[in-house]
Design a protein around this motif. Structure first.
Motif, PDB file in Angstrom:
ATOM      1  N   ARG A  54       0.830  -1.199   0.000  1.00 29.17           N
ATOM      2  CA  ARG A  54       0.000   0.000   0.000  1.00 29.17           C
ATOM      3  C   ARG A  54       0.872   1.260   0.000  1.00 29.17           C
ATOM      4  O   ARG A  54       0.589   2.217  -0.718  1.00 29.17           O
ATOM      5  CB  ARG A  54      -0.931   0.006   1.215  1.00 29.17           C
ATOM      6  CG  ARG A  54      -2.195  -0.788   0.961  1.00 29.17           C
ATOM      7  CD  ARG A  54      -3.187  -0.641   2.099  1.00 29.17           C
ATOM      8  NE  ARG A  54      -3.014  -1.807   2.960  1.00 29.17           N
ATOM      9  CZ  ARG A  54      -2.872  -1.785   4.275  1.00 29.17           C
ATOM     10  NH1 ARG A  54      -2.908  -0.657   4.925  1.00 29.17           N
ATOM     11  NH2 ARG A  54      -2.712  -2.894   4.955  1.00 29.17           N
ATOM     12  N   GLU A  55       1.936   1.243   0.811  1.00 32.93           N
ATOM     13  CA  GLU A  55       2.835   2.398   0.859  1.00 32.93           C
ATOM     14  C   GLU A  55       3.520   2.611  -0.488  1.00 32.93           C
ATOM     15  O   GLU A  55       3.653   3.749  -0.956  1.00 32.93           O
ATOM     16  CB  GLU A  55       3.881   2.210   1.956  1.00 32.93           C
ATOM     17  CG  GLU A  55       3.312   2.293   3.364  1.00 32.93           C
ATOM     18  CD  GLU A  55       4.330   1.922   4.428  1.00 32.93           C
ATOM     19  OE1 GLU A  55       5.490   1.612   4.089  1.00 32.93           O
ATOM     20  OE2 GLU A  55       3.951   1.939   5.614  1.00 32.93           O
ATOM     21  N   LEU A  56       3.954   1.516  -1.122  1.00 31.32           N
ATOM     22  CA  LEU A  56       4.609   1.631  -2.428  1.00 31.32           C
ATOM     23  C   LEU A  56       3.652   2.130  -3.499  1.00 31.32           C
ATOM     24  O   LEU A  56       4.020   2.952  -4.344  1.00 31.32           O
ATOM     25  CB  LEU A  56       5.218   0.286  -2.834  1.00 31.32           C
ATOM     26  CG  LEU A  56       6.454  -0.142  -2.043  1.00 31.32           C
ATOM     27  CD1 LEU A  56       6.840  -1.575  -2.401  1.00 31.32           C
ATOM     28  CD2 LEU A  56       7.611   0.801  -2.308  1.00 31.32           C
ATOM     29  N   ARG A  57       2.409   1.643  -3.479  1.00 36.56           N
ATOM     30  CA  ARG A  57       1.415   2.121  -4.448  1.00 36.56           C
ATOM     31  C   ARG A  57       1.141   3.606  -4.245  1.00 36.56           C
ATOM     32  O   ARG A  57       1.012   4.370  -5.205  1.00 36.56           O
ATOM     33  CB  ARG A  57       0.128   1.310  -4.338  1.00 36.56           C
ATOM     34  CG  ARG A  57       0.211  -0.054  -5.015  1.00 36.56           C
ATOM     35  CD  ARG A  57      -1.171  -0.690  -5.144  1.00 36.56           C
ATOM     36  NE  ARG A  57      -1.815  -0.915  -3.871  1.00 36.56           N
ATOM     37  CZ  ARG A  57      -1.781  -2.054  -3.200  1.00 36.56           C
ATOM     38  NH1 ARG A  57      -1.114  -3.074  -3.683  1.00 36.56           N
ATOM     39  NH2 ARG A  57      -2.412  -2.169  -2.047  1.00 36.56           N
ATOM     40  N   SER A  58       1.067   4.022  -2.992  1.00 37.15           N
ATOM     41  CA  SER A  58       0.840   5.436  -2.697  1.00 37.15           C
ATOM     42  C   SER A  58       2.015   6.282  -3.176  1.00 37.15           C
ATOM     43  O   SER A  58       1.822   7.353  -3.775  1.00 37.15           O
ATOM     44  CB  SER A  58       0.646   5.619  -1.193  1.00 37.15           C
ATOM     45  OG  SER A  58       0.504   6.979  -0.875  1.00 37.15           O
ATOM     46  N   ALA A  59       3.237   5.814  -2.933  1.00 38.81           N
ATOM     47  CA  ALA A  59       4.422   6.545  -3.390  1.00 38.81           C
ATOM     48  C   ALA A  59       4.465   6.602  -4.915  1.00 38.81           C
ATOM     49  O   ALA A  59       4.814   7.637  -5.497  1.00 38.81           O
ATOM     50  CB  ALA A  59       5.684   5.888  -2.844  1.00 38.81           C
ATOM     51  N   LEU A  60       4.113   5.511  -5.572  1.00 37.72           N
ATOM     52  CA  LEU A  60       4.088   5.485  -7.034  1.00 37.72           C
ATOM     53  C   LEU A  60       3.054   6.463  -7.576  1.00 37.72           C
ATOM     54  O   LEU A  60       3.314   7.192  -8.539  1.00 37.72           O
ATOM     55  CB  LEU A  60       3.798   4.069  -7.533  1.00 37.72           C
ATOM     56  CG  LEU A  60       3.722   3.870  -9.039  1.00 37.72           C
ATOM     57  CD1 LEU A  60       5.056   4.227  -9.692  1.00 37.72           C
ATOM     58  CD2 LEU A  60       3.331   2.442  -9.370  1.00 37.72           C
ATOM     59  N   ARG A  61       1.894   6.496  -6.950  1.00 43.31           N
ATOM     60  CA  ARG A  61       0.842   7.430  -7.368  1.00 43.31           C
ATOM     61  C   ARG A  61       1.335   8.873  -7.209  1.00 43.31           C
ATOM     62  O   ARG A  61       1.147   9.706  -8.103  1.00 43.31           O
ATOM     63  CB  ARG A  61      -0.418   7.187  -6.535  1.00 43.31           C
ATOM     64  CG  ARG A  61      -1.630   7.913  -7.001  1.00 43.31           C
ATOM     65  CD  ARG A  61      -2.923   7.479  -6.300  1.00 43.31           C
ATOM     66  NE  ARG A  61      -2.791   7.099  -4.908  1.00 43.31           N
ATOM     67  CZ  ARG A  61      -2.835   5.833  -4.455  1.00 43.31           C
ATOM     68  NH1 ARG A  61      -3.013   4.836  -5.291  1.00 43.31           N
ATOM     69  NH2 ARG A  61      -2.710   5.567  -3.176  1.00 43.31           N
ATOM     70  N   ALA A  62       2.015   9.168  -6.103  1.00 45.28           N
ATOM     71  CA  ALA A  62       2.541  10.521  -5.877  1.00 45.28           C
ATOM     72  C   ALA A  62       3.604  10.860  -6.913  1.00 45.28           C
ATOM     73  O   ALA A  62       3.641  11.991  -7.429  1.00 45.28           O
ATOM     74  CB  ALA A  62       3.112  10.623  -4.467  1.00 45.28           C
ATOM     75  N   GLU A  63       4.458   9.895  -7.242  1.00 45.62           N
ATOM     76  CA  GLU A  63       5.494  10.130  -8.255  1.00 45.62           C
ATOM     77  C   GLU A  63       4.876  10.383  -9.629  1.00 45.62           C
ATOM     78  O   GLU A  63       5.323  11.259 -10.369  1.00 45.62           O
ATOM     79  CB  GLU A  63       6.463   8.951  -8.331  1.00 45.62           C
ATOM     80  CG  GLU A  63       7.459   8.890  -7.198  1.00 45.62           C
ATOM     81  CD  GLU A  63       8.398  10.085  -7.175  1.00 45.62           C
ATOM     82  OE1 GLU A  63       8.874  10.508  -8.253  1.00 45.62           O
ATOM     83  OE2 GLU A  63       8.637  10.609  -6.080  1.00 45.62           O
ATOM     84  N   ARG A  64       3.845   9.638  -9.973  1.00 47.26           N
ATOM     85  CA  ARG A  64       3.172   9.840 -11.263  1.00 47.26           C
ATOM     86  C   ARG A  64       2.544  11.222 -11.328  1.00 47.26           C
ATOM     87  O   ARG A  64       2.606  11.900 -12.354  1.00 47.26           O
ATOM     88  CB  ARG A  64       2.118   8.760 -11.483  1.00 47.26           C
ATOM     89  CG  ARG A  64       2.701   7.422 -11.853  1.00 47.26           C
ATOM     90  CD  ARG A  64       1.621   6.391 -12.085  1.00 47.26           C
ATOM     91  NE  ARG A  64       2.204   5.118 -12.497  1.00 47.26           N
ATOM     92  CZ  ARG A  64       1.578   3.970 -12.440  1.00 47.26           C
ATOM     93  NH1 ARG A  64       0.337   3.909 -11.980  1.00 47.26           N
ATOM     94  NH2 ARG A  64       2.171   2.858 -12.830  1.00 47.26           N
TER      95      ARG A  64
END
Length: 85
Positions: A54-64
């Motif tokens: 979940r943390e990685l998906r959130s970080a990926l979404r923020a990076e996108r």
């Protein structure tokens, strides 16, 4: 052998069989406890991995979103530059 000796011997044999059955059940319960302990460890690991995902998906979404924002800024800056040919 008298009748009381036969009854006593029979009772002793029945108690021996009961003891063997109890030992067998005890061993099975021990195996179940071990399986439960492994299950709890696996469950905890799965929860940790889920939280990390979940943390990685959130970080990926923020990076996108950040990349999209940078691309919009680049487009605006390119629009401001004079076109020279």
């Amino acid at each position: 052998m008298s009748m009381s000796e036969v009854v006593s011997t029979g009772a002793l044999a029945v108690m021996g069989i009961i003891l063997l059955v109890l030992v067998q059940h005890c061993l099975k319960l021990s195996e179940l406890w071990k399986m439960l302990a492994h299950y709890q460890k696996d469950l905890r690991l799965a929860q940790i991995l889920d939280m990390e995902n979940r943390e990685l998906r959130s970080a990926l979404r923020a990076e996108r979103e950040h990349v999209a924002q940078l691309l919009r800024k680049l487009e605006l800056l390119q629009a401001l530059l004079p076109v020279t040919e």
